[in-house]
Design an enzyme around this catalytic site. Structure first.
Site, PDB file in Angstrom:
ATOM      1  N   HIS A 327       0.813  -1.222   0.000  1.00 27.49           N
ATOM      2  CA  HIS A 327       0.000   0.000   0.000  1.00 27.49           C
ATOM      3  C   HIS A 327       0.849   1.275   0.000  1.00 27.49           C
ATOM      4  O   HIS A 327       0.350   2.359  -0.324  1.00 27.49           O
ATOM      5  CB  HIS A 327      -0.905  -0.027   1.246  1.00 27.49           C
ATOM      6  N   HIS A 415     -27.405   9.124  -2.850  1.00 26.69           N
ATOM      7  CA  HIS A 415     -26.070   8.791  -3.362  1.00 26.69           C
ATOM      8  C   HIS A 415     -25.699   7.386  -2.895  1.00 26.69           C
ATOM      9  O   HIS A 415     -25.745   7.095  -1.695  1.00 26.69           O
ATOM     10  CB  HIS A 415     -25.034   9.802  -2.869  1.00 26.69           C
ATOM     11  N   ASP A 417     -22.919   5.724  -2.489  1.00 25.78           N
ATOM     12  CA  ASP A 417     -21.825   5.588  -1.516  1.00 25.78           C
ATOM     13  C   ASP A 417     -22.328   5.939  -0.113  1.00 25.78           C
ATOM     14  O   ASP A 417     -22.078   5.214   0.857  1.00 25.78           O
ATOM     15  CB  ASP A 417     -20.648   6.496  -1.885  1.00 25.78           C
ATOM     16  N   TYR A 439     -13.635   5.566   9.466  1.00 24.45           N
ATOM     17  CA  TYR A 439     -12.759   6.200   8.471  1.00 24.45           C
ATOM     18  C   TYR A 439     -13.277   5.822   7.089  1.00 24.45           C
ATOM     19  O   TYR A 439     -13.432   4.636   6.797  1.00 24.45           O
ATOM     20  CB  TYR A 439     -11.320   5.680   8.639  1.00 24.45           C
ATOM     21  N   THR A 452      -4.947  10.833   0.004  1.00 23.42           N
ATOM     22  CA  THR A 452      -6.256  10.639   0.656  1.00 23.42           C
ATOM     23  C   THR A 452      -6.477  11.606   1.809  1.00 23.42           C
ATOM     24  O   THR A 452      -5.536  12.183   2.347  1.00 23.42           O
ATOM     25  CB  THR A 452      -6.387   9.203   1.214  1.00 23.42           C
TER      26      THR A 452
END
Length: 612
Positions: A327, A415, A417, A439, A452
């Protein structure tokens, strides 16, 4: 002349990098207001009042000084956070990163032309590898389209880290080595590493200036597999990459000291385009349940994954595939992008290679053989043991919710999401009887080298709605109004975070300035409410939307008593992937997923039955 003109006006992948705006430093006042708003769901009146006082003291005292120093730092850097974030979030972390930091997931080819089928590993592997290499060539030629929001170009720097990139362990801090170059920048490595039964091979994917075709790649992979299946297994040096970081750094130093050739081998693996893992496992998968294959991608055989590589492409014995990626160099959207590209190509070509079957006279793969001794073999054994022990503690549940998807939620003007995030909040509230600090990833790629920001999805509005849903005396209308308020709040936060106006990374910056200046840790960061609300990477729910394609994946929870929760959204379904630690008696990924599916139904029913 016309051709030249067409070429020069074509957008190049990295052409906007120099013109992207710098990452802004938010206003201290704004960030602290947002922070206070975010901690509210986790405090009683007295605790909140105390935190308000701490924040006020910080704002008028040390916070103002730290803000000035942060603004000074930002003047000299196009991204004041970049180096800090890389170190704090990834390179300074000492726990084993292969399981705790890496992300991974299966490819979606099993949903169309490639269901599980024994005996297809190499043939399919050569086709999918070829599509991956085509993407590498597009990237080299800067022909991967620039991502945009409307007309605004986004930062594409993370795509440089997809190929020929590797993390190298250090005693106190790791580093990243990137060997990738575009065509205009010069030579870039063109070999891949293939791991099979504890052994390591490399071969160049270019021959006489041309990329190998699937039949040629098949010949190379067949040679490697036959050799590994007819001879004893190798020592499995790759398992060392799954170790605790300092122990792996020490083992690596010892390996290099044993024989200088070992360093040459390590550098060949580090610089390889990607690692192709020939895995003997045959995990199950259905369009409803991806749990077993996802678990194998994330926690499978450590001797055939190089945990520090930016791209491990895993090929299972029954023709399923997956990716396991470090990552540190990039975020999930890079992997989503290449997986989607490859999946589309396989779909378009009906899972077949339609070109020439001719195979040129190409050199056979070269085996890389480490010099090892008893100490190295003991280290490998220990690494495998701790990795498999931790892997068996991880519960992974990946199910498809097929009752409805994006189309239905959009029809209700919700929406998708936010729909999933609120469904998760309600599910957690019902299971645990309290709000879950959450988070969610927001993307800051509108800025130079942006990565991010944190959206804290557990808002006061979301908690008010959860309470109303559990309160038998609350009317349908009241429940719906509270849900719509929670939707609006989440949408507003996502916009702010994506435009550089989030507060979590800002508070981190102020904390790191204090640390660099040798100042005592401000009280803001030692306040119990800071941690209870998720501060310092203490979120109970670690979540991310993986987009609107068939690609999905998962990570482990941020904390032991938490959940990892990744999801993707399609027209007719949601696919959710949830992880939890079995050794934590209070969490159960299966229960959470079942509950969230129930919550989705309840939310949709609420929209259908309540009077608008």
């Amino acid at each position: 002349m016309e051709n030249q003109l067409a070429k020069s006006t074509e957008e190049r992948t990295f052409q906007y990098q120099d013109s992207l705006p710098s990452l802004p430093v938010p206003s201290l006042d704004e960030s602290l207001k947002k922070y206070l708003d975010a901690v509210k769901p986790f405090a009683n009146e007295e605790e909140y009042k105390q935190t308000e006082e701490i924040v006020e003291k910080f704002k008028n005292g040390i916070g103002e000084k730290l803000q000035q120093k942060l603004l000074e730092r930002a003047k000299g850097k196009r991204n004041w956070l970049e180096e800090w974030w890389l170190n704090v979030a990834y390179l300074d972390v000492r726990i084993p990163s292969q399981l705790n930091v890496n992300f991974g997931g299966p490819t979606a080819h099993s949903e169309h032309y490639w269901p599980p089928k024994e005996g297809t590993q190499l043939e399919r592997g050569s086709v999918t590898l070829w599509h991956n290499l085509n993407y590498w060539q597009l990237l080299k030629a800067e022909k991967v389209p620039v991502h945009k929001i409307g007309n605004i170009p986004l930062d594409m720097n993370q795509f440089r880290m997809l190929f020929s990139t590797c993390k190298v362990p250090g005693i106190t801090r790791d580093s990243i080595i990137n060997y990738f170059r575009t065509e205009s920048e010069g030579h870039t490595p063109s070999h891949i590493a293939v791991l099979c039964r504890g052994r390591i091979f490399v071969f160049d994917v270019m021959h006489e200036g041309c990329m190998m075709t699937p039949p040629e790649l098949l010949r190379q992979l067949t040679y490697i597999k036959n050799k590994c299946h007819s001879e004893p297994d190798g020592p499995g040096v790759a398992a060392l990459t799954s170790e605790e970081r300092t122990r792996w750094a020490e083992a690596r130093e010892y390996l290099i000291g044993l024989d200088p050739k070992n360093l040459t081998i390590l550098e060949k693996i580090q610089s390889s385009l990607l690692v192709f893992s020939l895995d003997d496992a045959s995990p199950q998968v259905t369009p409803e349940d991806y749990s077993e294959v996802t678990a194998m991608v994330l926690t499978g055989d450590p001797t055939v994954r190089w945990g520090d590589k930016s791209y491990n492409f895993i090929s299972f014995s029954n023709g399923l595939f997956g990716c396991n990626c470090d990552h540190a160099p990039y975020d999930g959207m890079v992997m989503v992008e290449i997986c989607h590209y490859v999946d589309q190509k396989i779909f378009e070509n009906e899972g077949r290679w339609k070109g020439s079957e001719k195979v040129r006279d190409i050199p056979l793969p070269e085996e890389l053989v480490f010099t090892v001794d008893h100490k190295v073999l003991d280290d490998i054994g220990r690494a495998k043991e701790q990795y498999l022990k931790q892997g068996s503690d991880l519960q992974i549940v990946v199910y498809a919710f097929k009752s409805f998807g994006k189309m239905q939620t959009k029809k209700k003007k919700l929406h998708p999401d936010t729909f999933i995030q609120l469904g998760l909040q309600l599910a957690y509230y019902r299971l645990h009887g309290c709000p879950g600090s959450c988070y969610e990833t927001a993307m800051t790629r509108a800025f130079y080298h942006g990565r991010t920001e944190t959206v804290r999805s557990c808002t006061s509005e979301a908690v008010e709605w959860c309470r109303a849903m559990e309160d038998p005396s609350a009317s349908l209308h009241e429940r719906q109004q509270k849900m719509l308020q929670a939707f609006a709040k989440h949408g507003k936060m996502m916009k702010e975070c994506s435009s550089g106006r989030g507060f979590d990374r800002h508070l981190l910056g102020l904390f790191l300035i204090a640390r660099e200046e040798g100042l005592p840790t401000p009280e803001l960061y030692t306040d119990p409410l800071f941690y209870r609300s998720g501060g310092g990477g203490n979120f109970v729910l670690s979540t991310s939307l993986l987009g609107y394609t068939r690609t999905h994946g998962v990570v482990v929870p941020m904390i032991h008593r938490g959940y990892g929760f990744f999801y993707h959204i399609r027209d007719d379904r949601f696919l959710v992937a949830c992880t939890a630690w079995r050794s934590c008696a209070g969490t159960d990924a299966e229960k959470l997923v079942r509950m969230i599916f129930q919550c989705f139904h309840d939310m949709m029913q609420l929209m259908d039955t309540a009077k608008l």
